[in-house]
Design a protein around this motif. Structure first.
Motif, PDB file in Angstrom:
ATOM      1  N   LEU A   1       4.905  -6.272  -9.099  1.00 21.09           N
ATOM      2  CA  LEU A   1       3.696  -5.667  -8.710  1.00 21.09           C
ATOM      3  C   LEU A   1       2.640  -6.229  -7.929  1.00 21.09           C
ATOM      4  CD1 LEU A   1       2.999  -4.654 -12.458  1.00 21.09           C
ATOM      5  CD2 LEU A   1       3.991  -3.281 -10.719  1.00 21.09           C
ATOM      6  N   ASP A   2       3.322  -7.479  -7.233  1.00 19.68           N
ATOM      7  CA  ASP A   2       2.063  -8.375  -6.410  1.00 19.68           C
ATOM      8  C   ASP A   2       1.477  -7.534  -5.387  1.00 19.68           C
ATOM      9  OD1 ASP A   2       3.069 -10.365  -7.876  1.00 19.68           O
ATOM     10  OD2 ASP A   2       4.337 -10.979  -6.514  1.00 19.68           O
ATOM     11  N   ASP A   3       0.067  -7.515  -5.351  1.00 24.41           N
ATOM     12  CA  ASP A   3      -0.736  -6.693  -4.410  1.00 24.41           C
ATOM     13  C   ASP A   3      -0.496  -5.305  -4.400  1.00 24.41           C
ATOM     14  OD1 ASP A   3      -2.732  -7.568  -2.749  1.00 24.41           O
ATOM     15  OD2 ASP A   3      -1.479  -7.076  -0.854  1.00 24.41           O
ATOM     16  N   LEU A   4      -0.054  -4.713  -5.293  1.00 27.09           N
ATOM     17  CA  LEU A   4       0.200  -3.239  -5.200  1.00 27.09           C
ATOM     18  C   LEU A   4      -1.273  -2.569  -5.819  1.00 27.09           C
ATOM     19  CD1 LEU A   4       3.836  -2.584  -6.538  1.00 27.09           C
ATOM     20  CD2 LEU A   4       2.982  -2.940  -4.274  1.00 27.09           C
ATOM     21  N   HIS A   5      -1.151  -1.215  -5.401  1.00 22.82           N
ATOM     22  CA  HIS A   5      -2.314  -0.383  -5.978  1.00 22.82           C
ATOM     23  C   HIS A   5      -1.770   0.553  -6.659  1.00 22.82           C
ATOM     24  CE1 HIS A   5      -6.329   2.222  -4.441  1.00 22.82           C
ATOM     25  NE2 HIS A   5      -6.163   1.943  -5.818  1.00 22.82           N
ATOM     26  N   LEU A   6      -2.555   0.753  -8.279  1.00 20.79           N
ATOM     27  CA  LEU A   6      -2.090   1.548  -9.073  1.00 20.79           C
ATOM     28  C   LEU A   6      -3.106   2.563  -9.471  1.00 20.79           C
ATOM     29  CD1 LEU A   6      -0.351  -1.379  -9.471  1.00 20.79           C
ATOM     30  CD2 LEU A   6       0.727  -0.035 -11.533  1.00 20.79           C
ATOM     31  N   VAL A   7      -2.464   3.696 -10.351  1.00 16.08           N
ATOM     32  CA  VAL A   7      -3.312   4.483 -11.098  1.00 16.08           C
ATOM     33  C   VAL A   7      -2.919   4.654 -12.339  1.00 16.08           C
ATOM     34  CG1 VAL A   7      -4.175   6.937 -11.406  1.00 16.08           C
ATOM     35  CG2 VAL A   7      -4.103   5.929  -9.014  1.00 16.08           C
ATOM     36  N   ASP A   8      -3.660   4.426 -13.298  1.00 17.06           N
ATOM     37  CA  ASP A   8      -3.280   4.537 -14.667  1.00 17.06           C
ATOM     38  C   ASP A   8      -4.075   5.913 -15.369  1.00 17.06           C
ATOM     39  OD1 ASP A   8      -2.885   4.377 -17.489  1.00 17.06           O
ATOM     40  OD2 ASP A   8      -3.846   2.721 -17.835  1.00 17.06           O
TER      41      ASP A   8
ATOM     42  N   ALA B   1      -0.646  -6.986  -9.583  1.00 16.84           N
ATOM     43  CA  ALA B   1      -1.298  -6.030  -8.771  1.00 16.84           C
ATOM     44  C   ALA B   1      -2.791  -6.168  -8.455  1.00 16.84           C
ATOM     45  CB  ALA B   1      -1.377  -4.685  -9.784  1.00 16.84           C
ATOM     46  N   ARG B   2      -2.959  -5.585  -7.082  1.00 17.65           N
ATOM     47  CA  ARG B   2      -4.274  -5.849  -6.472  1.00 17.65           C
ATOM     48  C   ARG B   2      -5.601  -5.290  -7.215  1.00 17.65           C
ATOM     49  NH1 ARG B   2      -5.924  -2.817  -2.136  1.00 17.65           N
ATOM     50  NH2 ARG B   2      -3.639  -2.312  -1.758  1.00 17.65           N
TER      51      ARG B   2
END
Length: 293
Positions: free
Chosen positions: A156-163, A180-181
């Motif tokens: 998940l390094d530096d990724l952009h997510l939506v929960d 995650a970022r």
């Protein structure tokens, strides 16, 4: 302080009236439980369904006269009481009793969920501090565990997510602690947004690492991963929106789905995603996939 409790077996149609009668006669709490092993797995939005057979327990101070109180309940109920019995409730330290039901949960190779009052079993691993609260998501439910287990196996390094449907914020917090970022939390319940923000702060995350929004105000730019642990019906309805939120070659993780509902949910996303093998725990499943168009 000792207590007395009355337990009554009734049916759904009489439950509300009986609950009111108990409260009107001095019950300090009333609990409703399934009395026939009848699960209610996916209520509709805004619904508070009850089981056909209901066990109602009213809690009273120990110094009451049970005979007199029974007569008062009967008068308020305005008909003969259903099968019932009085019991003395053992005096306990209820806070400690409640806390004893929660233990650290290992969700893979790296990830642990730990109640704040217990020391993490493996301090060098990724530990999420999370206490039970009003918002859904403590890791004890199979759907949350399945999503956490999947996150544990991702880079998940530096990724952009939506929960989406963030509840307690547990999935987004885990993603951030795994590298995650940024994670955007979205929920229809304002209480869930407060819980997510509080839990992010408790886990010492940066103030702007997990902003939260009600759906109408949520950003709509595509992200690397979309997480949605909700229910099968809403997941199917939200398929166009959640698909659009996932960038091409991005991933989606869906749960809150019974095994019997998996095909219907996958069909709603099939035009845009290629799916991994479905993961199952008890009667619940997790669906993950990669966006191809």
């Amino acid at each position: 302080m000792p207590w007395l409790q009355i337990k009554l077996n009734t049916v759904r149609e009489q439950a509300a009236k009986l609950e009111d009668a108990l409260l009107d006669t001095g019950a300090v709490s009333v609990t409703l439980q399934d009395n026939a092993d009848q699960p209610i797995l996916e209520p509709g939005l805004g619904e508070t369904p009850l089981w056909d057979q209901v066990r109602i327990t009213g809690l009273f101070d120990a110094d009451i006269d049970t005979r007199n109180t029974t007569e008062q309940i009967t008068a308020r109920f305005n008909q003969a009481l259903p099968e019932h019995q009085w019991e003395q409730l053992e005096d306990k330290d209820w806070e400690r009793e409640w806390m004893s039901n929660y233990h650290p949960i290992c969700c893979g190779e790296r990830l642990w969920i730990c109640p704040s009052w217990l020391a993490p079993p493996e301090p060098d691993k990724v530990n999420i501090l999370l206490d039970p609260g009003l918002a859904f998501g403590t890791g004890t439910h199979p759907t949350t565990f399945l999503c956490m287990q999947w996150l544990d196996g991702q880079t998940l390094d530096d990724l952009h997510l939506v929960d989406y449907g963030c509840g307690s914020g547990i999935l987004g917090i885990a993603a951030l602690k795994l590298g995650a970022r940024k994670v955007v939390g979205v929920d229809i319940d304002p209480q869930a947004l407060l819980a997510t923000s509080d839990n992010a702060q408790r886990n010492q995350l940066a103030e702007n690492a997990m902003p939260v929004f009600l759906p109408p105000q949520a950003p709509n730019e595509p992200v690397d991963i979309v997480l949605a642990n909700i229910l099968a019906g809403p997941l199917a309805e939200l398929a166009p929106q959640l698909s659009a939120l996932t960038r091409r070659d991005g991933k989606i993780c869906l749960s809150g789905i019974l095994a019997t509902q998996a095909d219907a949910v996958m069909a709603a996303y099939a035009d845009n995603f290629v799916f991994d093998p479905v993961a199952q725990k008890d009667e619940w499943v997790r669906i993950t996939g990669t966006k191809i168009r």
